[in-house]
Design an enzyme around this catalytic site. Structure first.
Site, PDB file in Angstrom:
ATOM      1  N   SER A   9      12.442  19.163 -40.601  1.00 43.71           N
ATOM      2  CA  SER A   9      13.071  18.653 -41.818  1.00 43.71           C
ATOM      3  C   SER A   9      13.068  17.133 -41.797  1.00 43.71           C
ATOM      4  O   SER A   9      13.693  16.515 -40.925  1.00 43.71           O
ATOM      5  CB  SER A   9      14.508  19.156 -41.919  1.00 43.71           C
ATOM      6  OG  SER A   9      15.188  18.375 -42.881  1.00 43.71           O
ATOM      7  N   MET A  38      18.373  17.453 -52.525  1.00 44.44           N
ATOM      8  CA  MET A  38      19.816  17.618 -52.807  1.00 44.44           C
ATOM      9  C   MET A  38      20.199  16.775 -54.010  1.00 44.44           C
ATOM     10  O   MET A  38      19.716  15.660 -54.171  1.00 44.44           O
ATOM     11  CB  MET A  38      20.631  17.180 -51.590  1.00 44.44           C
ATOM     12  CG  MET A  38      20.254  17.913 -50.317  1.00 44.44           C
ATOM     13  SD  MET A  38      21.320  17.406 -48.958  1.00 44.44           S
ATOM     14  CE  MET A  38      20.537  18.267 -47.591  1.00 44.44           C
ATOM     15  N   MET A  69      18.018  22.284 -53.227  1.00 44.42           N
ATOM     16  CA  MET A  69      19.470  22.466 -53.293  1.00 44.42           C
ATOM     17  C   MET A  69      19.921  21.737 -54.549  1.00 44.42           C
ATOM     18  O   MET A  69      20.593  20.702 -54.489  1.00 44.42           O
ATOM     19  CB  MET A  69      20.121  21.901 -52.015  1.00 44.42           C
ATOM     20  CG  MET A  69      19.838  22.760 -50.789  1.00 44.42           C
ATOM     21  SD  MET A  69      20.067  21.885 -49.224  1.00 44.42           S
ATOM     22  CE  MET A  69      18.456  21.126 -49.067  1.00 44.42           C
TER      23      MET A  69
END
Ligand code: DX5
Ligand code: ZN
Length: 225
Positions: A9, A38, A69
Site C-alpha cells: 500500500s 479516501m 474508500m
C-alpha cells in the site's frame, strides 16, 4: 489455490517520491500496487485520486489495485479506469446499487472487488459472486495505515475461502490492514492469497528483505497444509 500476491500500500510510501517508490517496491518483488483512495466522508482521512493514479501509471507495468474508500462510488470509477487502474474495489455500504457498481467496474475494463470492513457481514456476497474478481477483507477499520491486525478477521477469511471454493470461481481473496512478517503465515493459512502491506514494507529500509520474508512465511503456510 492461487499463487500468493503481495500488494504494497503506497499509503505508507514517501509521497514526495512516489514514482520512485512504486518502481522500487516492484523491483523488490511486489506483485502489484495497492492504491488507497479516501474521501474524508466515508472514512476520516483524505488521500489520493485519479490524477495520482495517472501519474504513477508510467512507472510500472504491475497492476494498480485501487481500494476505494469513498461515497458515492460510481461517478469516480470511469476516472480511475482512464487513469490506468487494473482492479477497482469498493465497500458495499458506500454504493446504493452494488450489482450496478460491480458491472460498471467490469464494463470500464477493470477487475471488480467488494470490500468488507471488520464489522460488515458477508451476506453482501450472496447474489454477486458471478460479478466478482476479488474479495477484500479489511483486518483494520479503514482510514489509516499502521493499525493493528484484528484477529477475528482470521475466521472471516476462512469463511470467505470456503465460499470461493464452493463457487468454483477464480476470485482472489485479499486481506488489508496490520499485515506483518510475523502474522502473514496465519493469514495465509486461513485462506488469503493476496496480501496488502503498507507500513510493514514502506516503513522498512530494505523492501526486498521484507517481501522475501513475507513470501517465505506464506510458503511455509502452504507446506503446512
Ligand atoms: C487502511 C488501508 C490500508 C493501509 C494498510 O484503510 O486500506 O491499505 O494502508 O496499511 P498497514 O499495512 O500499515 O496496516
Ligand atoms: Zn487498502
Amino acid at each position: 489455490m492461487n499463487p500468493a500476491r503481495i500488494s504494497p500500500s503506497i499509503l505508507s510510501a514517501d509521497f514526495a517520491r512516489l514514482g520512485e517508490e512504486v518502481r522500487s517496491v516492484i523491483d523488490a518483488g511486489a506483485d502489484m500496487i495497492h492504491f488507497d483512495v479516501m474521501d474524508n466522508h466515508y472514512v476520516p482521512n483524505l488521500t489520493i485520486g485519479p490524477l495520482v493514479c495517472s501519474a504513477i501509471r508510467p512507472h510500472t507495468q504491475a497492476p494498480i489495485d485501487v481500494h476505494l474508500m469513498v461515497k458515492p462510488v460510481d461517478r469516480i470509477i470511469p476516472d480511475f479506469a482512464s487513469a490506468g487502474a487494473n482492479i477497482i474495489s469498493f465497500h458495499p455500504e458506500a454504493s446504493e446499487h452494488i450489482d450496478r457498481t460491480l458491472a460498471l467496474i467490469r464494463d470500464s475494463g477493470c477487475k471488480a472487488g467488494l470490500v468488507f470492513n471488520p464489522g460488515t457481514p458477508l451476506h453482501y456476497l450472496d447474489h454477486v459472486m458471478d460479478r466478482l474478481d476479488l474479495i477484500l477483507l479489511m483486518s483494520v477499520n479503514p482510514g489509516f495505515g499502521g493499525q493493528g491486525f484484528i484477529p477475528e478477521t482470521l475466521k472471516k477469511i476462512a469463511a470467505v475461502r470456503s465460499r470461493i471454493d464452493q463457487s468454483g470461481r477464480d476470485i482472489w481473496l485479499e486481506v488489508d490492514g496490520g499485515i506483518k512478517i510475523d502474522n502473514i503465515r496465519e493469514i495465509a493459512r486461513a485462506g488469503a492469497d493476496t496480501f496488502v502491506a503498507g507500513s510493514a514494507i514502506f516503513g522498512a529500509k530494505n523492501y526486498s528483505e521484507v517481501i522475501a520474508a513475507m513470501r517465505s512465511e506464506i510458503q511455509q503456510a502452504s507446506e503446512a497444509m
